[in-house]
Design a protein around this motif. Structure first.
Motif, short mmCIF file in Angstrom:
data_model
loop_
_atom_site.label_atom_id
_atom_site.label_comp_id
_atom_site.label_asym_id
_atom_site.label_seq_id
_atom_site.Cartn_x
_atom_site.Cartn_y
_atom_site.Cartn_z
N SER A 93 0.83 -1.21 0.00
CA SER A 93 0.00 0.00 0.00
C SER A 93 0.86 1.26 0.00
O SER A 93 0.60 2.21 -0.73
N SER A 94 1.93 1.25 0.80
CA SER A 94 2.83 2.40 0.85
C SER A 94 3.54 2.60 -0.49
O SER A 94 3.72 3.73 -0.96
N GLY A 95 3.93 1.47 -1.12
CA GLY A 95 4.59 1.57 -2.42
C GLY A 95 3.67 2.13 -3.48
O GLY A 95 4.07 2.96 -4.30
N VAL A 96 2.41 1.69 -3.48
CA VAL A 96 1.43 2.22 -4.43
C VAL A 96 1.22 3.71 -4.22
O VAL A 96 1.11 4.48 -5.18
N GLY A 102 3.89 10.11 -7.83
CA GLY A 102 4.77 10.47 -8.95
C GLY A 102 6.13 9.81 -8.95
O GLY A 102 6.89 9.98 -9.89
N ASN A 103 6.44 9.05 -7.91
CA ASN A 103 7.75 8.38 -7.83
C ASN A 103 7.66 7.02 -8.53
O ASN A 103 7.57 5.97 -7.87
N LEU A 104 7.67 7.04 -9.85
CA LEU A 104 7.52 5.79 -10.61
C LEU A 104 8.79 4.96 -10.63
O LEU A 104 8.79 3.84 -11.16
N SER A 105 9.88 5.47 -10.07
CA SER A 105 11.11 4.69 -9.97
C SER A 105 11.09 3.79 -8.74
O SER A 105 11.94 2.90 -8.61
N PHE A 106 10.15 4.03 -7.84
CA PHE A 106 10.06 3.22 -6.62
C PHE A 106 9.63 1.80 -6.98
O PHE A 106 8.80 1.58 -7.85
N ARG A 107 10.23 0.81 -6.31
CA ARG A 107 9.87 -0.58 -6.54
C ARG A 107 9.56 -1.27 -5.21
O ARG A 107 10.27 -1.10 -4.22
N ALA A 120 2.63 -7.51 -6.06
CA ALA A 120 3.73 -6.56 -5.99
C ALA A 120 4.53 -6.55 -7.29
O ALA A 120 4.90 -5.48 -7.79
N ASP A 121 4.77 -7.73 -7.85
CA ASP A 121 5.52 -7.82 -9.10
C ASP A 121 4.76 -7.15 -10.24
O ASP A 121 5.35 -6.42 -11.05
N ASN A 122 3.45 -7.37 -10.30
CA ASN A 122 2.64 -6.75 -11.36
C ASN A 122 2.59 -5.23 -11.21
O ASN A 122 2.61 -4.49 -12.20
N ILE A 123 2.53 -4.75 -9.96
CA ILE A 123 2.53 -3.31 -9.73
C ILE A 123 3.86 -2.71 -10.18
O ILE A 123 3.90 -1.64 -10.81
N ASN A 124 4.97 -3.40 -9.88
CA ASN A 124 6.28 -2.92 -10.31
C ASN A 124 6.37 -2.86 -11.84
O ASN A 124 6.89 -1.89 -12.42
N LYS A 125 5.86 -3.91 -12.50
CA LYS A 125 5.89 -3.93 -13.97
C LYS A 125 5.03 -2.81 -14.54
O LYS A 125 5.40 -2.15 -15.51
N MET A 126 3.86 -2.59 -13.93
CA MET A 126 2.97 -1.53 -14.39
C MET A 126 3.65 -0.17 -14.24
O MET A 126 3.60 0.67 -15.15
N ALA A 127 4.31 0.04 -13.09
CA ALA A 127 5.00 1.32 -12.87
C ALA A 127 6.13 1.49 -13.87
O ALA A 127 6.37 2.59 -14.39
N GLY A 128 6.85 0.39 -14.15
CA GLY A 128 7.94 0.46 -15.13
C GLY A 128 7.44 0.82 -16.51
O GLY A 128 8.03 1.66 -17.21
N ARG A 129 6.33 0.18 -16.93
CA ARG A 129 5.78 0.49 -18.25
C ARG A 129 5.25 1.92 -18.31
O ARG A 129 5.42 2.62 -19.31
N LEU A 130 4.61 2.34 -17.22
CA LEU A 130 4.09 3.71 -17.18
C LEU A 130 5.22 4.72 -17.23
O LEU A 130 5.12 5.74 -17.94
N LYS A 131 6.32 4.44 -16.51
CA LYS A 131 7.47 5.34 -16.54
C LYS A 131 8.08 5.40 -17.94
O LYS A 131 8.44 6.47 -18.44
#
Length: 368
Positions: A93-96, A102-107, A120-131
């Motif tokens: 939740s904190s990572g999301v 706006g911190n899309l580099s956070f994993r 968590a892995d899917n959220i990281n991938k989504m953030a990476g693609r969005l970034k």
């Protein structure tokens, strides 16, 4: 037996609940056994604890006592056993929230293989693609601004000259017909420069647009360059140059659009004539290197400084701006060549020394 079915969050929570129930039941059993031993060891009921125990049993009952003790015990054990899982949920939740800020580099740390780890892995991938998408959008915006700036700058110079000399003609500011023809000649030359820049700009935007269709077919790169070099002879002779071409025996076939490949090498040949005519020679070689078909165009003009080599294929980049304008270069020819090469899955590079300057293209070999 499929163990993955049981390695889920729901099964883990069910296991924690069952373990908490068992632990609470064990403690209640120990307490019940202790109470029974206390009653057995003190039959006279003189001890105050025994009196209290008897009063509780007679006035409250065993079942309410079990519930009063068991529910807090069950709750305590369940919270203790699920502490790490709930801590991980809070971490997700904190990572999301970090990403939402706006911190899309956070994993988020990915632990375990059950649903939370997958989430968590899917959220990281989504953030990476969005970034990546946002970075590409920013790069596109910067490229658009640079393109507009470059076009405006390069169009203004010849257009100003054309307007200036036409103004002389319009206002009869010439001494005689010879001077009139001189002014018209300059305006005409500048107009040709303007047309060349506009044509190159159109060609660049057409090629770099994602929707450019390619008519893919097997193309013998050796034969294509032999024919193109022969057609280029008048241009070479006008610059006082000659050419030689060497091709490996056997087919040198790639998959590509012949018309676009012709544009690529026309730009390289034109560049060699424009900046390498002092060397009087254009050498072309086509050969196989492992699973690649490689073509090298070499001229022997002045060397390109090492600091300029990494930027040669950028839009509107000129090694010598004044010299390039004099020779009519738009600064788009090599950028167009690079885009065509990449559209075909190929690579184009440049090397330069005091002796020679070479442009090398390589494409995957087409194996029938």
């Amino acid at each position: 037996m499929n163990t993955k079915r049981f390695n889920t969050l729901s099964w883990r929570l069910a296991g924690f609940g069952l373990a908490s129930l068992v632990l609470a039941a064990l403690i209640i059993m120990v307490l019940f056994w202790g109470a029974s031993m206390l009653l057995w060891l003190n039959p006279s009921r003189s001890f105050w604890g025994v009196k209290l125990l008897r009063w509780v049993i007679n006035n409250i009952g065993s079942i309410p006592v079990v519930l009063i003790i068991g529910i807090p015990l069950y709750t305590f054990f369940f919270l203790a056993l699920t502490k790490n899982t709930m801590s991980y949920v809070r971490s997700i939740s904190s990572g999301v929230q970090n990403m939402a800020d706006g911190n899309l580099s956070f994993r988020i740390a990915v632990t375990g293989t059950e649903e939370l780890g997958t989430l968590a892995d899917n959220i990281n991938k989504m953030a990476g693609r969005l970034k990546s998408a946002m970075d590409e959008e920013r790069a596109a915006a910067i490229a658009k601004d640079e393109l507009i700036t470059g076009v405006s700058h390069d169009l203004r110079t010849p257009l100003t000259s054309v307007l200036g000399f036409l103004e002389y003609v319009e206002k009869d500011r010439y001494a005689d017909e010879i001077e009139l023809r001189y002014y018209i000649s300059i305006a005409y030359d500048k107009s040709l420069t303007l047309k060349k820049l506009i044509d190159d700009l159109f060609e660049y935007t057409r090629i770099t647009s994602s929707g450019l269709p390619l008519r893919q077919e097997p193309v013998n790169l050796g034969n294509l360059l032999e024919q193109l070099a022969e057609e280029f002879v008048p241009v070479l002779e006008a610059a006082g140059m000659s050419y030689s071409i060497r091709t490996d025996p056997g087919p040198l076939v790639i998959q590509g659009d012949a018309d676009e490949l012709v544009r690529l090498y026309e730009n390289l040949f034109t560049n060699a004539v424009r900046y390498g005519k002092e060397g009087k020679q254009l050498d072309i070689s086509v050969f196989r290197r492992q699973d690649q078909v490689v073509a090298v165009c070499t001229n022997y003009g002045p060397p390109i400084p090492a600091g300029d080599l990494p930027h040669l294929f950028q839009r509107f980049y000129r090694v010598d701006k004044s010299r390039s304008r004099k020779t009519g270069g738009s600064g788009l020819g090599l950028a167009i060549a690079k885009s065509i090469a990449e559209l075909h899955g190929g690579v184009i590079t440049a090397t330069s020394s005091r002796k020679q300057t070479a442009f090398e293209t390589s494409f995957p070999q087409c194996i029938p």
